[in-house]
Design a protein around this motif. Structure first.
Motif, PDB file in Angstrom:
ATOM      1  N   ARG A 190       0.834  -1.222  -0.020  1.00 60.54           N
ATOM      2  CA  ARG A 190      -0.087   0.110  -0.019  1.00 60.54           C
ATOM      3  C   ARG A 190       0.863   1.169  -0.088  1.00 60.54           C
ATOM      4  O   ARG A 190       0.712   2.194  -0.494  1.00 60.54           O
ATOM      5  CB  ARG A 190      -1.097  -0.222   1.349  1.00 60.54           C
ATOM      6  N   GLU A 191       2.085   1.181   0.774  1.00 60.92           N
ATOM      7  CA  GLU A 191       2.805   2.394   0.760  1.00 60.92           C
ATOM      8  C   GLU A 191       3.459   2.567  -0.521  1.00 60.92           C
ATOM      9  O   GLU A 191       3.328   3.727  -0.937  1.00 60.92           O
ATOM     10  CB  GLU A 191       3.836   2.213   1.923  1.00 60.92           C
ATOM     11  N   ALA A 192       4.064   1.692  -1.211  1.00 63.60           N
ATOM     12  CA  ALA A 192       4.500   1.703  -2.541  1.00 63.60           C
ATOM     13  C   ALA A 192       3.643   2.094  -3.588  1.00 63.60           C
ATOM     14  O   ALA A 192       3.862   2.953  -4.400  1.00 63.60           O
ATOM     15  CB  ALA A 192       5.263   0.271  -2.843  1.00 63.60           C
ATOM     16  N   HIS A 193       2.470   1.527  -3.317  1.00 59.55           N
ATOM     17  CA  HIS A 193       1.280   2.269  -4.146  1.00 59.55           C
ATOM     18  C   HIS A 193       1.093   3.502  -4.343  1.00 59.55           C
ATOM     19  O   HIS A 193       0.588   4.252  -5.160  1.00 59.55           O
ATOM     20  CB  HIS A 193      -0.114   1.183  -4.244  1.00 59.55           C
ATOM     21  N   SER A 194       0.917   4.154  -2.977  1.00 61.24           N
ATOM     22  CA  SER A 194       0.708   5.537  -2.878  1.00 61.24           C
ATOM     23  C   SER A 194       1.695   6.348  -3.282  1.00 61.24           C
ATOM     24  O   SER A 194       1.584   7.383  -3.733  1.00 61.24           O
ATOM     25  CB  SER A 194       0.325   5.761  -1.419  1.00 61.24           C
ATOM     26  N   ILE A 195       3.038   5.762  -3.314  1.00 62.65           N
ATOM     27  CA  ILE A 195       3.969   6.792  -3.691  1.00 62.65           C
ATOM     28  C   ILE A 195       4.447   6.759  -5.197  1.00 62.65           C
ATOM     29  O   ILE A 195       4.430   7.666  -6.029  1.00 62.65           O
ATOM     30  CB  ILE A 195       5.441   6.425  -3.044  1.00 62.65           C
ATOM     31  N   LEU A 196       4.070   5.424  -5.804  1.00 63.45           N
ATOM     32  CA  LEU A 196       4.453   5.237  -7.104  1.00 63.45           C
ATOM     33  C   LEU A 196       3.139   5.320  -8.101  1.00 63.45           C
ATOM     34  O   LEU A 196       3.363   5.557  -9.246  1.00 63.45           O
ATOM     35  CB  LEU A 196       5.034   3.686  -7.457  1.00 63.45           C
ATOM     36  N   GLY A 197       1.845   5.179  -7.708  1.00 61.70           N
ATOM     37  CA  GLY A 197       0.891   5.188  -8.177  1.00 61.70           C
ATOM     38  C   GLY A 197       0.971   4.203  -9.243  1.00 61.70           C
ATOM     39  O   GLY A 197       1.167   3.049  -9.238  1.00 61.70           O
ATOM     40  N   ASP A 198       0.487   4.409 -10.785  1.00 67.10           N
ATOM     41  CA  ASP A 198       0.281   3.525 -11.807  1.00 67.10           C
ATOM     42  C   ASP A 198       1.906   3.028 -12.256  1.00 67.10           C
ATOM     43  O   ASP A 198       1.922   2.063 -13.068  1.00 67.10           O
ATOM     44  CB  ASP A 198      -0.292   4.293 -12.878  1.00 67.10           C
ATOM     45  N   ASP A 199       2.921   3.605 -11.617  1.00 68.82           N
ATOM     46  CA  ASP A 199       4.207   3.253 -12.150  1.00 68.82           C
ATOM     47  C   ASP A 199       4.404   1.775 -11.316  1.00 68.82           C
ATOM     48  O   ASP A 199       5.500   1.300 -11.708  1.00 68.82           O
ATOM     49  CB  ASP A 199       5.348   4.473 -11.632  1.00 68.82           C
ATOM     50  N   LEU A 200       3.632   1.706 -10.213  1.00 67.71           N
ATOM     51  CA  LEU A 200       3.973   0.281  -9.697  1.00 67.71           C
ATOM     52  C   LEU A 200       3.012  -0.748 -10.315  1.00 67.71           C
ATOM     53  O   LEU A 200       1.746  -0.534 -10.460  1.00 67.71           O
ATOM     54  CB  LEU A 200       3.411   0.333  -8.101  1.00 67.71           C
ATOM     55  N   VAL A 201       3.694  -1.918 -10.927  1.00 67.98           N
ATOM     56  CA  VAL A 201       2.656  -2.851 -11.510  1.00 67.98           C
ATOM     57  C   VAL A 201       2.974  -4.240 -11.080  1.00 67.98           C
ATOM     58  O   VAL A 201       2.180  -5.004 -11.391  1.00 67.98           O
ATOM     59  CB  VAL A 201       3.143  -2.899 -13.003  1.00 67.98           C
ATOM     60  N   SER A 202       3.809  -4.477 -10.222  1.00 66.23           N
ATOM     61  CA  SER A 202       3.897  -5.971  -9.671  1.00 66.23           C
ATOM     62  C   SER A 202       4.543  -6.018  -8.373  1.00 66.23           C
ATOM     63  O   SER A 202       5.326  -5.092  -7.895  1.00 66.23           O
ATOM     64  CB  SER A 202       4.848  -6.663 -10.656  1.00 66.23           C
ATOM     65  N   VAL A 203       4.220  -7.189  -7.781  1.00 66.77           N
ATOM     66  CA  VAL A 203       4.935  -7.708  -6.467  1.00 66.77           C
ATOM     67  C   VAL A 203       5.370  -8.976  -6.592  1.00 66.77           C
ATOM     68  O   VAL A 203       4.562  -9.689  -7.121  1.00 66.77           O
ATOM     69  CB  VAL A 203       3.809  -7.639  -5.452  1.00 66.77           C
ATOM     70  N   GLN A 204       6.512  -9.409  -6.105  1.00 58.64           N
ATOM     71  CA  GLN A 204       7.374 -10.746  -6.283  1.00 58.64           C
ATOM     72  C   GLN A 204       7.522 -11.173  -4.898  1.00 58.64           C
ATOM     73  O   GLN A 204       8.366 -10.631  -4.190  1.00 58.64           O
ATOM     74  CB  GLN A 204       8.216 -10.473  -7.178  1.00 58.64           C
ATOM     75  N   ASN A 205       6.499 -12.241  -4.514  1.00 56.79           N
ATOM     76  CA  ASN A 205       6.827 -12.767  -3.042  1.00 56.79           C
ATOM     77  C   ASN A 205       6.801 -14.144  -3.320  1.00 56.79           C
ATOM     78  O   ASN A 205       6.450 -14.653  -4.237  1.00 56.79           O
ATOM     79  CB  ASN A 205       5.674 -12.523  -2.374  1.00 56.79           C
ATOM     80  N   GLN A 206       7.466 -14.940  -2.158  1.00 53.09           N
ATOM     81  CA  GLN A 206       7.467 -16.325  -2.165  1.00 53.09           C
ATOM     82  C   GLN A 206       6.010 -16.932  -2.133  1.00 53.09           C
ATOM     83  O   GLN A 206       5.234 -16.514  -1.390  1.00 53.09           O
ATOM     84  CB  GLN A 206       8.162 -17.026  -1.070  1.00 53.09           C
ATOM     85  N   PHE A 207       5.526 -17.828  -2.852  1.00 56.11           N
ATOM     86  CA  PHE A 207       4.289 -18.512  -3.020  1.00 56.11           C
ATOM     87  C   PHE A 207       4.517 -20.001  -3.641  1.00 56.11           C
ATOM     88  O   PHE A 207       4.908 -19.763  -4.875  1.00 56.11           O
ATOM     89  CB  PHE A 207       3.373 -17.680  -3.587  1.00 56.11           C
ATOM     90  N   SER A 208       3.945 -21.025  -3.072  1.00 57.13           N
ATOM     91  CA  SER A 208       4.121 -22.217  -3.659  1.00 57.13           C
ATOM     92  C   SER A 208       3.178 -23.042  -2.832  1.00 57.13           C
ATOM     93  O   SER A 208       2.736 -22.724  -1.518  1.00 57.13           O
ATOM     94  CB  SER A 208       5.579 -22.661  -3.682  1.00 57.13           C
ATOM     95  N   PRO A 209       2.832 -24.407  -3.331  1.00 60.56           N
ATOM     96  CA  PRO A 209       2.203 -25.122  -2.179  1.00 60.56           C
ATOM     97  C   PRO A 209       2.780 -25.162  -0.915  1.00 60.56           C
ATOM     98  O   PRO A 209       2.121 -25.256   0.117  1.00 60.56           O
ATOM     99  CB  PRO A 209       2.399 -26.615  -2.948  1.00 60.56           C
ATOM    100  N   ALA A 210       4.171 -25.048  -0.944  1.00 56.99           N
ATOM    101  CA  ALA A 210       4.741 -25.218   0.616  1.00 56.99           C
ATOM    102  C   ALA A 210       4.736 -23.744   0.965  1.00 56.99           C
ATOM    103  O   ALA A 210       4.941 -23.924   2.435  1.00 56.99           O
ATOM    104  CB  ALA A 210       6.157 -25.585   0.290  1.00 56.99           C
ATOM    105  N   HIS A 211       4.343 -22.748   0.363  1.00 52.61           N
ATOM    106  CA  HIS A 211       4.637 -21.395   1.049  1.00 52.61           C
ATOM    107  C   HIS A 211       3.438 -20.490   0.830  1.00 52.61           C
ATOM    108  O   HIS A 211       3.501 -19.856  -0.362  1.00 52.61           O
ATOM    109  CB  HIS A 211       5.920 -20.832   0.792  1.00 52.61           C
TER     110      HIS A 211
END
Ligand SMILES: NC(=O)c1ccc[n+]([C@@H]2O[C@H](COP(=O)([O-])OP(=O)(O)OC[C@H]3O[C@@H](n4cnc5c(N)ncnc54)[C@H](OP(=O)(O)O)[C@@H]3O)[C@@H](O)[C@H]2O)c1
Length: 285
Positions: free
Chosen positions: A166-187
């Motif tokens: 939310r903080e990054a989105h408020s600063i970057l607006g439409d310039d923020l396009v993605s989030v990369q986090n760990q995610f899998s059946p195990a996580h």
């Protein structure tokens, strides 16, 4: 191959993660180049990398240089490929990584990544991991300046919680396009972040989507339901895991790593693998 959006780019719904090709334990350069070419042949148009995917003896940027070399030597058309890189981590020996989140560090790192990739502007530049010694807004502010200076086209963040998104989105607006986090059946801890991305219209790139370099081959052993659905469909359990991730929201774009052609050739098929509601229910997660 099924496509998904990352900002202004349309990319294959399954990308290629570059880390296994560059960190210690990696295979020879020819095998790595062949792996990237196999991904392109299969229709993959998203390659995820970072300046920190390297070995201590190489300094920063081994994987970025490898990808640039593979794209340059590819016989086909690679003009629609989005290379998404990251800055903010420094590979150290003894390792593995230290943080670099000051605006000055990130600005220099992005310009060096652009030079290694041989591009005027990086299509997607991701802040790799929050630096506890630097206010998050300062690091994100550096990304905003990089967009305004034309060094990067779009900004992304990685290893971010919902408050940081939310903080990054408020600063970057439409310039923020993605989030990369760990995610899998195990996580599955980042489910809240995935849902927030769907709400905000941000791409969500699961990292280690198969459970990570050391657990990917044991996916069916660790999660038998994925093995059962894979047997029913006569596909690999890794494909089922990626198809399950794709089913969670249309902003999800997994980036399975590979260091050998057969791995990415198999994973890429998940982009067009649709699981039935019954199969998804049987996966139980
Ligand atoms: N943002 C971050 O902090 C962060 C952290 C970690 C990773 N990442 C990114 O996420 C990407 C993916 O994560 P990861 O590489 O750590 O883990 P992963 O994708 O869960 O697993 C990678 C391993 O899976 C194997 N594999 C791939 N497709 C397969 C298939 N269809 N069947 C069987 N095995 C298969 C590969 O084996 P082979 O090597 O034998 O081909 C590879 O070593 C990384 O490459 C990197 O780009 C980001």
């Amino acid at each position: 191959m099924r496509q998904r959006r990352i900002g202004s780019f349309s990319v294959s719904a399954v990308g290629l993660g570059g880390m296994p090709m560059s960190i210690p334990g990696r295979k020879d350069r020819a095998t790595s180049i062949a792996t990237i070419h196999a991904a392109l042949d299969a229709g993959v148009t998203l390659i995820d990398t970072a300046d920190a995917y390297t070995a201590p003896s190489d300094g920063q940027g081994h994987n970025e240089e490898l990808i640039a070399e593979a794209l340059a030597s590819y016989g086909g058309d690679s003009s629609s490929v989005l290379v998404a890189t990251k800055g903010g981590l420094i590979y150290a020996d003894p390792g593995p990584w230290t943080r670099g989140g000051t605006p000055g560090y990130l600005t220099d790192a992005a310009k060096q990544s652009a030079a290694r990739l041989g591009v005027d502007a990086i299509g997607l530049y991701q802040f790799h991991r929050p630096d506890p010694d630097v206010p998050y807004a300062e690091s994100i502010g550096a990304l905003k300046n990089l967009v305004q200076e034309g060094v990067i086209v779009h900004a992304g963040i990685s290893n971010a919680d919902t408050d940081q998104i939310r903080e990054a989105h408020s600063i970057l607006g439409d310039d923020l396009v993605s989030v990369q986090n760990q995610f899998s059946p195990a996580h599955t801890d980042s489910r809240a972040e995935l849902d927030l991305c769907a709400e905000l219209g941000l791409a969500f790139l699961p990292w280690s989507p198969l459970g990570g370099i050391h657990r990917a081959s044991d996916l069916a052993e660790d999660h038998s339901a994925f093995g059962d659905v894979a047997a029913e469909l006569e596909v690999s359990p890794q494909q089922v895991a990626l198809a399950w991730e794709l089913s969670l929201a249309d902003v999800v774009v997994p980036i399975p790593g590979a260091s050998r052609p057969p791995s990415i050739i198999d994973s890429a098929k998940a982009a067009d693998l649709k699981l039935s509601n019954e199969q998804l229910a049987n996966l139980g997660c």
